[in-house]
Motif scaffolding. Structure first.
Motif, PDB file in Angstrom:
ATOM      1  N   ARG A   7       0.836  -1.208   0.000  1.00 28.77           N
ATOM      2  CA  ARG A   7       0.000   0.000   0.000  1.00 28.77           C
ATOM      3  C   ARG A   7       0.867   1.253   0.000  1.00 28.77           C
ATOM      4  NH1 ARG A   7      -4.063   0.796   4.794  1.00 28.77           N
ATOM      5  NH2 ARG A   7      -2.377  -0.458   5.531  1.00 28.77           N
ATOM      6  N   ALA A   8       1.940   1.265   0.786  1.00 25.96           N
ATOM      7  CA  ALA A   8       2.831   2.425   0.828  1.00 25.96           C
ATOM      8  C   ALA A   8       3.473   2.663  -0.542  1.00 25.96           C
ATOM      9  CB  ALA A   8       3.912   2.224   1.889  1.00 25.96           C
ATOM     10  N   ARG A   9       3.882   1.583  -1.214  1.00 21.74           N
ATOM     11  CA  ARG A   9       4.458   1.717  -2.557  1.00 21.74           C
ATOM     12  C   ARG A   9       3.423   2.256  -3.533  1.00 21.74           C
ATOM     13  NH1 ARG A   9       3.488  -0.680  -6.748  1.00 21.74           N
ATOM     14  NH2 ARG A   9       2.458  -2.428  -5.730  1.00 21.74           N
ATOM     15  N   ARG A  10       2.197   1.735  -3.433  1.00 17.65           N
ATOM     16  CA  ARG A  10       1.121   2.185  -4.317  1.00 17.65           C
ATOM     17  C   ARG A  10       0.845   3.674  -4.116  1.00 17.65           C
ATOM     18  NH1 ARG A  10      -4.274   1.593  -2.748  1.00 17.65           N
ATOM     19  NH2 ARG A  10      -3.592  -0.052  -1.362  1.00 17.65           N
ATOM     20  N   ILE A  11       0.836   4.125  -2.878  1.00 11.73           N
ATOM     21  CA  ILE A  11       0.581   5.544  -2.589  1.00 11.73           C
ATOM     22  C   ILE A  11       1.738   6.398  -3.090  1.00 11.73           C
ATOM     23  CG2 ILE A  11       0.344   7.231  -0.726  1.00 11.73           C
ATOM     24  CD1 ILE A  11      -1.309   5.038   0.756  1.00 11.73           C
ATOM     25  N   ARG A  12       2.981   5.969  -2.882  1.00 11.61           N
ATOM     26  CA  ARG A  12       4.138   6.722  -3.402  1.00 11.61           C
ATOM     27  C   ARG A  12       4.075   6.827  -4.920  1.00 11.61           C
ATOM     28  NH1 ARG A  12       7.026   3.723   0.230  1.00 11.61           N
ATOM     29  NH2 ARG A  12       7.731   2.347  -1.430  1.00 11.61           N
ATOM     30  N   ASP A  13       3.776   5.713  -5.580  1.00 16.04           N
ATOM     31  CA  ASP A  13       3.662   5.719  -7.042  1.00 16.04           C
ATOM     32  C   ASP A  13       2.546   6.654  -7.496  1.00 16.04           C
ATOM     33  OD1 ASP A  13       5.694   3.857  -7.122  1.00 16.04           O
ATOM     34  OD2 ASP A  13       4.382   2.157  -7.633  1.00 16.04           O
ATOM     35  N   ALA A  14       1.424   6.608  -6.800  1.00 13.88           N
ATOM     36  CA  ALA A  14       0.288   7.468  -7.163  1.00 13.88           C
ATOM     37  C   ALA A  14       0.632   8.937  -6.970  1.00 13.88           C
ATOM     38  CB  ALA A  14      -0.932   7.092  -6.327  1.00 13.88           C
ATOM     39  N   PRO A  39      -9.778   9.376  -2.680  1.00 12.03           N
ATOM     40  CA  PRO A  39      -9.656   8.792  -1.337  1.00 12.03           C
ATOM     41  C   PRO A  39      -9.534   7.264  -1.320  1.00 12.03           C
ATOM     42  CG  PRO A  39     -11.328  10.500  -1.339  1.00 12.03           C
ATOM     43  CD  PRO A  39     -10.896  10.312  -2.776  1.00 12.03           C
ATOM     44  N   SER A  40     -10.052   6.576  -2.326  1.00  9.18           N
ATOM     45  CA  SER A  40      -9.936   5.115  -2.331  1.00  9.18           C
ATOM     46  C   SER A  40      -8.492   4.649  -2.446  1.00  9.18           C
ATOM     47  CB  SER A  40     -10.772   4.513  -3.466  1.00  9.18           C
ATOM     48  OG  SER A  40     -10.217   4.853  -4.721  1.00  9.18           O
ATOM     49  N   THR A  41      -7.586   5.550  -2.845  1.00 11.28           N
ATOM     50  CA  THR A  41      -6.173   5.200  -2.961  1.00 11.28           C
ATOM     51  C   THR A  41      -5.616   4.719  -1.620  1.00 11.28           C
ATOM     52  OG1 THR A  41      -5.883   6.778  -4.751  1.00 11.28           O
ATOM     53  CG2 THR A  41      -3.893   6.129  -3.579  1.00 11.28           C
ATOM     54  N   TRP A  42      -6.151   5.231  -0.521  1.00 10.75           N
ATOM     55  CA  TRP A  42      -5.654   4.862   0.807  1.00 10.75           C
ATOM     56  C   TRP A  42      -6.400   3.681   1.405  1.00 10.75           C
ATOM     57  CZ3 TRP A  42      -6.020   9.913  -0.854  1.00 10.75           C
ATOM     58  CH2 TRP A  42      -4.809  10.595  -0.937  1.00 10.75           C
ATOM     59  N   SER A  43      -7.360   3.151   0.684  1.00 10.77           N
ATOM     60  CA  SER A  43      -8.165   2.039   1.177  1.00 10.77           C
ATOM     61  C   SER A  43      -7.353   0.750   1.194  1.00 10.77           C
ATOM     62  CB  SER A  43      -9.402   1.863   0.289  1.00 10.77           C
ATOM     63  OG  SER A  43     -10.116   0.732   0.680  1.00 10.77           O
ATOM     64  N   LEU A  50      -6.225   5.794  -7.694  1.00  6.75           N
ATOM     65  CA  LEU A  50      -6.955   6.569  -8.686  1.00  6.75           C
ATOM     66  C   LEU A  50      -6.617   8.050  -8.570  1.00  6.75           C
ATOM     67  CD1 LEU A  50     -10.470   4.941  -8.206  1.00  6.75           C
ATOM     68  CD2 LEU A  50      -8.785   4.416  -9.979  1.00  6.75           C
ATOM     69  N   VAL A  51      -6.492   8.707  -9.722  1.00  4.58           N
ATOM     70  CA  VAL A  51      -6.310  10.155  -9.765  1.00  4.58           C
ATOM     71  C   VAL A  51      -7.666  10.769 -10.079  1.00  4.58           C
ATOM     72  CG1 VAL A  51      -5.195  12.071 -10.979  1.00  4.58           C
ATOM     73  CG2 VAL A  51      -3.913   9.977 -10.512  1.00  4.58           C
ATOM     74  N   ASP A  52      -8.079  11.694  -9.255  1.00  2.00           N
ATOM     75  CA  ASP A  52      -9.349  12.397  -9.432  1.00  2.00           C
ATOM     76  C   ASP A  52      -9.037  13.735 -10.091  1.00  2.00           C
ATOM     77  OD1 ASP A  52     -11.812  13.621  -9.225  1.00  2.00           O
ATOM     78  OD2 ASP A  52     -12.070  13.172  -7.088  1.00  2.00           O
ATOM     79  N   LEU A  53      -9.484  13.893 -11.334  1.00  2.00           N
ATOM     80  CA  LEU A  53      -9.212  15.131 -12.072  1.00  2.00           C
ATOM     81  C   LEU A  53     -10.113  16.264 -11.623  1.00  2.00           C
ATOM     82  CD1 LEU A  53      -8.829  13.618 -15.642  1.00  2.00           C
ATOM     83  CD2 LEU A  53      -7.041  14.065 -13.947  1.00  2.00           C
ATOM     84  N   GLY A  54     -11.256  15.956 -11.078  1.00  2.00           N
ATOM     85  CA  GLY A  54     -12.179  16.952 -10.580  1.00  2.00           C
ATOM     86  C   GLY A  54     -12.871  17.718 -11.697  1.00  2.00           C
ATOM     87  N   PRO A  55     -13.806  18.567 -11.329  1.00  2.00           N
ATOM     88  CA  PRO A  55     -14.515  19.360 -12.322  1.00  2.00           C
ATOM     89  C   PRO A  55     -13.625  20.487 -12.854  1.00  2.00           C
ATOM     90  CG  PRO A  55     -15.238  19.979 -10.131  1.00  2.00           C
ATOM     91  CD  PRO A  55     -14.287  18.819  -9.969  1.00  2.00           C
ATOM     92  N   CYS A  56     -13.940  20.938 -14.063  1.00  2.00           N
ATOM     93  CA  CYS A  56     -13.223  22.082 -14.609  1.00  2.00           C
ATOM     94  C   CYS A  56     -14.199  22.896 -15.454  1.00  2.00           C
ATOM     95  CB  CYS A  56     -12.003  21.670 -15.426  1.00  2.00           C
ATOM     96  SG  CYS A  56     -12.374  20.778 -16.944  1.00  2.00           S
TER      97      CYS A  56
END
Length: 73
Positions: A7-14, A39-43, A50-56
């Motif tokens: 999980r730590a590696r996944r979060i660093r990569d993200a 937020p699911s990245t820390w699950s 996942l990268v959340d691009l958000g509204p624009c």
């Protein structure tokens, strides 16, 4: 490798991917104020970062479309 290490590696990569995307967008003059890791990245149970691009706004969407077109031309 333990689940915690994975999980730590996944979060660093993200986080690295997020920084890279933010830098690339900035080079194209594009800012996505809501750009963040989902937020699911820390699950513990999803395994997906996942990268959340958000509204624009429409201007930003047009800038993104133009940058993609230019990159693929």
């Amino acid at each position: 490798m333990s689940a915690i290490d994975d999980r730590a590696r996944r979060i660093r990569d993200a986080e690295g991917t997020l920084d890279s995307l933010r830098e690339a967008l900035a080079l194209a003059g594009i800012t996505l104020p809501s750009l963040r890791l989902h937020p699911s990245t820390w699950s513990d149970d999803t395994g997906a970062a996942l990268v959340d691009l958000g509204p624009c706004n429409l201007d930003t969407a047009q800038q993104i479309a133009a940058a993609v077109r230019k990159a693929t031309a």
